[in-house]
Design a protein around this motif. Structure first.
Motif, PDB file in Angstrom:
ATOM      1  N   ARG A  41       4.160  13.816  -6.559  1.00 12.20           N
ATOM      2  CA  ARG A  41       3.557  14.370  -5.363  1.00 12.20           C
ATOM      3  C   ARG A  41       4.544  15.287  -4.633  1.00 12.20           C
ATOM      4  O   ARG A  41       4.222  16.413  -4.257  1.00 12.20           O
ATOM      5  CB  ARG A  41       3.149  13.199  -4.474  1.00 12.20           C
ATOM      6  CG  ARG A  41       2.401  13.601  -3.275  1.00 12.20           C
ATOM      7  CD  ARG A  41       1.132  12.816  -3.169  1.00 12.20           C
ATOM      8  NE  ARG A  41       0.515  13.169  -1.908  1.00 12.20           N
ATOM      9  CZ  ARG A  41      -0.381  12.452  -1.289  1.00 12.20           C
ATOM     10  NH1 ARG A  41      -0.808  11.323  -1.821  1.00 12.20           N
ATOM     11  NH2 ARG A  41      -0.884  12.841  -0.157  1.00 12.20           N
ATOM     12  N   ASP A  76       0.764  -1.247   0.000  1.00 15.07           N
ATOM     13  CA  ASP A  76       0.000   0.000   0.000  1.00 15.07           C
ATOM     14  C   ASP A  76       0.802   1.311   0.000  1.00 15.07           C
ATOM     15  O   ASP A  76       0.798   2.049   0.985  1.00 15.07           O
ATOM     16  CB  ASP A  76      -0.949  -0.001   1.214  1.00 15.07           C
ATOM     17  CG  ASP A  76      -2.128   0.949   0.990  1.00 15.07           C
ATOM     18  OD1 ASP A  76      -2.145   1.634  -0.067  1.00 15.07           O
ATOM     19  OD2 ASP A  76      -3.015   0.997   1.854  1.00 15.07           O
ATOM     20  N   GLU A 114       0.190   4.093  -1.355  1.00 14.28           N
ATOM     21  CA  GLU A 114      -0.664   5.276  -1.176  1.00 14.28           C
ATOM     22  C   GLU A 114      -0.814   5.625   0.299  1.00 14.28           C
ATOM     23  O   GLU A 114      -0.834   6.800   0.664  1.00 14.28           O
ATOM     24  CB  GLU A 114      -2.051   5.045  -1.798  1.00 14.28           C
ATOM     25  CG  GLU A 114      -2.076   5.143  -3.330  1.00 14.28           C
ATOM     26  CD  GLU A 114      -1.763   6.550  -3.851  1.00 14.28           C
ATOM     27  OE1 GLU A 114      -2.068   7.532  -3.140  1.00 14.28           O
ATOM     28  OE2 GLU A 114      -1.189   6.646  -4.961  1.00 14.28           O
TER      29      GLU A 114
END
Lengths: 192, 60
Positions: B53, A114, A116
């Protein structure tokens, strides 16, 4: 509600400075870039509702300042300084691949749980910055020109005077080093 | 058959230039049978996303 800009600027200044230092690797130049960014920010007439949108705006100004500085330096990356990075590269390769060019058992990339969710954690970004800082200097510069400043590989050749194939070699070195560092320093601990 | 080292070179380059048909075919075959390189390839996309980002100031 309008943000209190002065206090927001003070709060965001360290972030901006770290961002500039990573890419310029020169405390004085980084300080100048941030100073000019803050000046531009104080005279700009936009309104911001949140700190995050304000930060995005500031970073976009800072990015342009950094590009200006890199262009003005027009610092050619000489073959000798790349050769220094290459010596480090040889060592890295030996620790990653066996003589037949396959992954060493200890270096084989694992599965990252994960990403993110990691992106939402401040601690992840500290590790990310530290890993960037560990890359050899010229390697890091080329990588950040590509990934943060949005240069195409061809433009990087022009700005730095290295060949396209050399540029790919350098970018590969940067990505391989960065992914190994992130895996060792972050994702290995977060494995499920 | 590509070695893992050659495969990682192509996986990096596909972030910067379109690969040739032959390069893509060789890479697809390699990644299909090599778990390490298959992870590496996904991680190239994670790196790109992280850099986007970070480079746009979208970090917490």
């Amino acid at each position: 509600m309008e943000l209190d800009r002065q206090s927001e600027l003070n709060a965001l200044r360290p972030d901006l400075l770290r961002f500039a230092r990573l890419q310029l690797r020169d405390a004085g130049a980084a300080e100048d870039a941030v100073q000019e960014t803050l000046l531009a920010a104080l005279t700009g007439g936009h309104r911001f509702e949140s700190r995050s949108s304000y930060k995005t705006w500031l970073i976009s100004i800072l990015r342009n300042k950094i590009i200006d500085i890199i262009r003005a330096q027009s610092r050619e990356i000489s073959a000798t300084s790349l050769a220094e990075d290459e010596a480090a590269d040889e060592l890295l390769n030996e620790s990653l691949f066996d003589r037949r060019g396959h992954w060493q058992e200890s270096a084989r990339p694992g599965r990252w749980a994960d990403p993110e969710a990691s992106f939402e954690q401040q601690q992840f970004w500290r590790v990310f910055e530290a890993c960037l800082d560990h890359l050899p200097e010229k390697t890091a510069r080329v990588f950040m020109m590509r990934e943060f400043l949005g240069f195409e590989a061809g433009e990087i050749c022009k700005e730095t005077g290295i060949s396209a194939s050399n540029c790919w070699v350098v970018l590969h070195r940067a990505r391989t080093g960065l992914r190994a560092c992130l895996e060792d320093s972050w994702f290995a601990g977060a494995k499920t | 058959m590509l070695t893992c080292k050659q495969a990682t070179e192509l996986m990096s380059q596909e972030q910067d230039r379109p690969l040739s048909l032959a390069e893509r075919a060789g890479l697809r075959l390699h990644v299909w049978i090599c778990a390490g390189c298959s992870n590496y390839r996904r991680q190239m996309d994670v790196l790109r996303a992280a850099c986007r980002r970070f480079g746009s100031g979208g970090t917490p």
